[in-house]
Design a protein around this motif. Structure first.
Motif, PDB file in Angstrom:
ATOM      1  N   PRO A 291      17.885  25.280  56.057  1.00  0.00           N
ATOM      2  CA  PRO A 291      18.758  24.125  55.762  1.00  0.00           C
ATOM      3  C   PRO A 291      19.938  24.180  56.756  1.00  0.00           C
ATOM      4  N   LEU A 292      20.183  23.289  57.754  1.00  0.00           N
ATOM      5  CA  LEU A 292      21.201  23.492  58.795  1.00  0.00           C
ATOM      6  C   LEU A 292      22.322  23.208  58.130  1.00  0.00           C
ATOM      7  N   SER A 293      22.504  22.389  57.040  1.00  0.00           N
ATOM      8  CA  SER A 293      23.725  22.080  56.357  1.00  0.00           C
ATOM      9  C   SER A 293      24.393  23.622  55.697  1.00  0.00           C
ATOM     10  N   ILE A 294      23.507  24.597  55.452  1.00  0.00           N
ATOM     11  CA  ILE A 294      23.983  25.736  54.821  1.00  0.00           C
ATOM     12  C   ILE A 294      24.167  26.633  55.932  1.00  0.00           C
ATOM     13  N   ILE A 295      23.564  26.606  57.178  1.00  0.00           N
ATOM     14  CA  ILE A 295      23.819  27.305  58.180  1.00  0.00           C
ATOM     15  C   ILE A 295      25.413  27.026  58.924  1.00  0.00           C
ATOM     16  N   ARG A 296      25.396  25.818  58.804  1.00  0.00           N
ATOM     17  CA  ARG A 296      27.015  25.279  59.541  1.00  0.00           C
ATOM     18  C   ARG A 296      27.889  25.964  58.866  1.00  0.00           C
ATOM     19  N   GLN A 297      27.968  26.445  57.570  1.00  0.00           N
ATOM     20  CA  GLN A 297      29.030  27.109  56.833  1.00  0.00           C
ATOM     21  C   GLN A 297      29.559  28.449  57.678  1.00  0.00           C
ATOM     22  N   ARG A 298      30.727  28.632  57.764  1.00  0.00           N
ATOM     23  CA  ARG A 298      31.109  29.898  58.497  1.00  0.00           C
ATOM     24  C   ARG A 298      30.628  31.094  58.160  1.00  0.00           C
ATOM     25  N   THR A 299      30.610  31.250  56.828  1.00  0.00           N
ATOM     26  CA  THR A 299      30.343  32.686  56.232  1.00  0.00           C
ATOM     27  C   THR A 299      28.855  32.860  56.407  1.00  0.00           C
ATOM     28  N   THR A 300      28.234  31.828  55.975  1.00  0.00           N
ATOM     29  CA  THR A 300      26.649  31.956  56.132  1.00  0.00           C
ATOM     30  C   THR A 300      26.085  32.107  57.769  1.00  0.00           C
ATOM     31  N   ALA A 301      26.571  31.364  58.574  1.00  0.00           N
ATOM     32  CA  ALA A 301      26.550  31.361  59.988  1.00  0.00           C
ATOM     33  C   ALA A 301      26.879  32.864  60.525  1.00  0.00           C
ATOM     34  N   LEU A 302      28.049  33.336  60.176  1.00  0.00           N
ATOM     35  CA  LEU A 302      28.135  34.800  60.777  1.00  0.00           C
ATOM     36  C   LEU A 302      27.452  35.724  60.039  1.00  0.00           C
ATOM     37  N   ALA A 303      26.943  35.616  58.767  1.00  0.00           N
ATOM     38  CA  ALA A 303      26.170  36.321  58.089  1.00  0.00           C
ATOM     39  C   ALA A 303      24.784  36.302  58.723  1.00  0.00           C
ATOM     40  N   ILE A 304      24.335  35.439  59.030  1.00  0.00           N
ATOM     41  CA  ILE A 304      23.035  35.076  59.637  1.00  0.00           C
ATOM     42  C   ILE A 304      23.186  35.986  61.062  1.00  0.00           C
ATOM     43  N   LEU A 305      24.292  35.864  62.036  1.00  0.00           N
ATOM     44  CA  LEU A 305      24.263  36.464  63.089  1.00  0.00           C
ATOM     45  C   LEU A 305      24.236  37.971  62.930  1.00  0.00           C
ATOM     46  N   GLY A 306      25.045  38.548  61.919  1.00  0.00           N
ATOM     47  CA  GLY A 306      25.013  40.005  61.807  1.00  0.00           C
ATOM     48  C   GLY A 306      23.891  40.374  61.244  1.00  0.00           C
TER      49      GLY A 306
ATOM     50  N   ALA B 231      19.765  29.789  50.732  1.00  0.00           N
ATOM     51  CA  ALA B 231      20.773  30.458  51.539  1.00  0.00           C
ATOM     52  C   ALA B 231      20.243  31.891  51.753  1.00  0.00           C
ATOM     53  N   SER B 232      19.848  32.552  50.509  1.00  0.00           N
ATOM     54  CA  SER B 232      19.244  33.966  50.536  1.00  0.00           C
ATOM     55  C   SER B 232      18.235  34.217  51.196  1.00  0.00           C
ATOM     56  N   SER B 233      17.290  33.240  51.190  1.00  0.00           N
ATOM     57  CA  SER B 233      16.054  33.669  52.108  1.00  0.00           C
ATOM     58  C   SER B 233      16.256  33.326  53.523  1.00  0.00           C
ATOM     59  N   THR B 234      17.286  32.257  53.683  1.00  0.00           N
ATOM     60  CA  THR B 234      17.712  32.086  55.180  1.00  0.00           C
ATOM     61  C   THR B 234      17.974  33.475  55.870  1.00  0.00           C
ATOM     62  N   VAL B 235      19.269  34.136  55.144  1.00  0.00           N
ATOM     63  CA  VAL B 235      19.754  35.100  55.906  1.00  0.00           C
ATOM     64  C   VAL B 235      18.485  36.145  55.781  1.00  0.00           C
ATOM     65  N   ALA B 236      17.723  36.283  54.942  1.00  0.00           N
ATOM     66  CA  ALA B 236      16.608  37.219  55.075  1.00  0.00           C
ATOM     67  C   ALA B 236      15.528  36.968  56.195  1.00  0.00           C
ATOM     68  N   PHE B 237      15.493  35.716  56.257  1.00  0.00           N
ATOM     69  CA  PHE B 237      14.612  35.071  57.352  1.00  0.00           C
ATOM     70  C   PHE B 237      15.062  35.634  58.871  1.00  0.00           C
ATOM     71  N   PHE B 238      16.392  35.434  58.940  1.00  0.00           N
ATOM     72  CA  PHE B 238      16.864  35.877  60.225  1.00  0.00           C
ATOM     73  C   PHE B 238      17.068  37.276  60.523  1.00  0.00           C
ATOM     74  N   ARG B 239      17.233  38.012  59.219  1.00  0.00           N
ATOM     75  CA  ARG B 239      17.300  39.620  59.556  1.00  0.00           C
ATOM     76  C   ARG B 239      15.706  39.871  59.797  1.00  0.00           C
ATOM     77  N   SER B 240      14.749  39.544  59.273  1.00  0.00           N
ATOM     78  CA  SER B 240      13.494  39.688  59.678  1.00  0.00           C
ATOM     79  C   SER B 240      12.919  39.346  60.861  1.00  0.00           C
ATOM     80  N   LEU B 241      13.705  38.087  61.287  1.00  0.00           N
ATOM     81  CA  LEU B 241      13.529  37.766  62.938  1.00  0.00           C
ATOM     82  C   LEU B 241      14.088  38.737  63.832  1.00  0.00           C
ATOM     83  N   GLY B 242      15.089  38.992  63.410  1.00  0.00           N
ATOM     84  CA  GLY B 242      15.818  39.933  64.348  1.00  0.00           C
ATOM     85  C   GLY B 242      14.976  41.439  64.468  1.00  0.00           C
ATOM     86  N   GLY B 243      14.400  41.961  63.381  1.00  0.00           N
ATOM     87  CA  GLY B 243      13.447  43.032  63.247  1.00  0.00           C
ATOM     88  C   GLY B 243      12.372  42.758  64.220  1.00  0.00           C
ATOM     89  N   THR B 244      11.773  41.521  63.965  1.00  0.00           N
ATOM     90  CA  THR B 244      10.511  41.205  64.613  1.00  0.00           C
ATOM     91  C   THR B 244      10.830  41.131  66.269  1.00  0.00           C
TER      92      THR B 244
END
Length: 528
Positions: free
Chosen positions: A268-283, A405-418
């Motif tokens: 969900p792009l609306s969730i990703i646009r939130q500052r905390t979520t976006a930075l948590a995804i980057l982290g 939101a939880s799965s989106t963060v997990a998604f990008f963590r796994s993507l980073g691992g991949t």
């Protein structure tokens, strides 16, 4: 309205939570230990199947890639259907993948089986987080996340040891690295059937964005395949590079367009646009790249680069696993006590950078005490940052969005691992090949590879002189990939520092917004 103590009407009691949590943690233990068991056994497995370094990397990458692609779908399904049923389905998929992987006869079959197994692993990892978020108020979640970290630590400690023992036991063999988790998974199914009771959200006209997930997986896959073969099968500047990189970027751009239009987007792009979520995804992206990309090759370093047995390699990874279990448990309790998340994430990412920086000087004869200390720092950094990045997001989104939101963060963590495993694996393969060529040339052997048609990972089939060449090449090349991991982890530090301070909230959902008060002018008109 909440009850005294911050609980909500109909909330599960502490005992009910622990009973259900036991099944969820058992599921997570199965998924986590399967990865760590295989990580120790993989040098032996690939050597026995006469595979290459690139195939070694893709056995790991295939699992992470399918887990990554399926994670947001599992998370979105959890917002729509029975979380309990979905957890059980993911376990069944995982078990079937384990059976197939244990019966494979070559590396190509193993890569395919691990890709299928990754579908189940993605479900388990995403749905355990979602189920815990649905059961437990965020204020109390730090304490239970400590239990989660403890089980992850146990799995990561027990897994390498178990994998080493299985491989070193003649009457078992490496195939039991895949079979061993099946009874535990079946036990988890039984426990969950009896203990996990969550409300089922049913919605009509549900639309799952399979197209978006497919495009994301395809785009990432094309780029990772390019990473594996560039500068080996074709040049950096070539039509193959243009086609693969251009095609991958085009697919990802198309995925972004589809996600912006989808009724139920997997990311969900609306969730990703939130500052905390976006930075948590980057982290999470940075932590995933550094953690998976670096840790995957430690078992190979100890076995191929240092000459230790699989069991000894498992024992040598304990400092990192202990650091992860200790730091995640302690940080979880401190976060629950203070209500603050950001300070622990910042400190964790800084420790992670220090750990990888220490590992960047490894060679084939570095002191094991030094290696162990550096690995402890890596584990502690991961333990303090990885789960708490998810926790920060869960405390800034509404209950209806927690699954996505939880799965989106997990998604990008796994993507980073991949991405991390693929990129660092390709770098390692190139440096090992260059080092071996240089050493063999100095010995008067003008040949690529081992010069015998036998995989470099199948050390037992190589002459002693060539074995030494392989060990030096792998031992000296590994430090370079940890240097790259350090720079990647710095991105995690930057993201953590930029996050807004997040306090644990004491209710499951965000407070409903109060109705807007009528403006004085409007009120005067109404009265008139």
């Amino acid at each position: 309205m909440t009850h005294p103590g911050g609980t909500q009407p109909g909330a599960m009691t502490h005992r009910e939570i622990l009973e259900a949590l036991s099944g969820l943690l058992l599921v997570l233990f199965v998924a986590m230990s399967s990865s760590t068991i295989v990580s120790t056994a993989l040098p032996t497995i690939i050597g026995d199947l006469n595979g290459t370094q690139n195939q070694y990397t893709w056995v790991v990458t295939a699992t992470l890639l399918t887990a990554t692609a399926s994670t947001p779908i599992w998370g979105k399904l959890a917002d729509l259907y029975s979380k309990k049923l979905l957890v059980q389905v993911s376990i069944v998929v995982f078990v079937l993948g384990s059976i197939i992987a244990g019966l494979t006869q070559n590396t190509e079959q193993l890569i395919a089986a691990r890709a299928f197994q990754g579908l189940g692993m993605g479900g388990v990892q995403a749905l355990v987080q979602v189920a815990i978020a649905a059961m437990i108020a965020p204020r109390e979640r730090g304490r239970y996340n400590g239990y989660l970290g403890g089980v992850m630590g146990l799995a990561t400690v027990a897994g390498p040891l178990l994998g080493g023992v299985i491989v070193d036991t003649d009457w078992l063999g490496w195939r039991w690295c895949f079979f061993i988790g099946i009874p535990i998974a079946i036990l988890a199914l039984i426990v969950l059937q009896k203990t996990l009771h969550l409300p089922v959200l049913r919605r009509e006209n549900v639309k799952i964005d399979y197209l978006g997930a497919t495009l994301i997986a395809a785009g990432v896959s094309v780029i990772l395949i390019w990473v594996s073969f560039v500068d080996d099968s074709f040049a950096w500047i070539s039509w193959q590079t243009l086609a693969m990189v251009g095609g991958g970027v085009l697919l990802l751009a198309l995925a972004t367009f589809v996600e912006s239009r989808a009724a139920e987007p997997v990311v969900p792009l609306s969730i990703i646009r939130q500052r905390t979520t976006a930075l948590a995804i980057l982290g999470s992206l940075a932590v995933g790249m550094a953690m998976f990309g670096g840790a995957v090759f430690l078992g190979q370093y100890f076995q191929i680069g240092r000459g230790y047995s699989p069991t000894e390699a498992g024992l040598l990874t304990i400092p990192m696993m202990f650091g992860l279990a200790f730091a995640s448990t302690v940080a979880g309790r401190l976060i629950t006590k203070s209500g603050n998340i950001k300070p622990y994430v910042v400190v964790g990412t800084i420790i992670l950078v220090g750990g990888f920086g220490s590992l960047s000087v490894l060679d084939h004869d570095t002191s094991l005490w030094y290696v162990g200390g550096a690995m402890f720092l890596v584990g502690a950094g991961v333990g303090m940052s990885m789960q708490n990045l998810v926790l920060a997001v869960q405390n800034t989104v509404a209950l209806k969005d927690i699954g996505a939101a939880s799965s989106t963060v997990a998604f990008f963590r796994s993507l980073g691992g991949t991405i991390g495993v693929s990129v660092l694996g390709a770098v390692l393969a190139h440096r090992v090949a260059d080092s071996m060529t240089e050493q063999l040339t100095a010995m008067g052997v003008h040949s690529t590879g081992t010069g015998s048609g036998v995989s470099a990972l199948n050390l037992g089939s190589l002459p002693p002189a060539i074995q030494h060449v392989v060990r030096v090449a792998y031992g000296d090349a590994t430090g370079h990939i940890f240097l790259i991991s350090m720079f990647i982890a710095v991105v995690g530090v930057i993201a953590a520092v930029a996050m807004k301070p997040t306090k644990l909230r004491s209710t499951v959902d965000l407070a409903a917004p109060k109705p807007a008060e009528p403006e004085p002018a409007a009120a005067a008109v109404t009265q008139g």
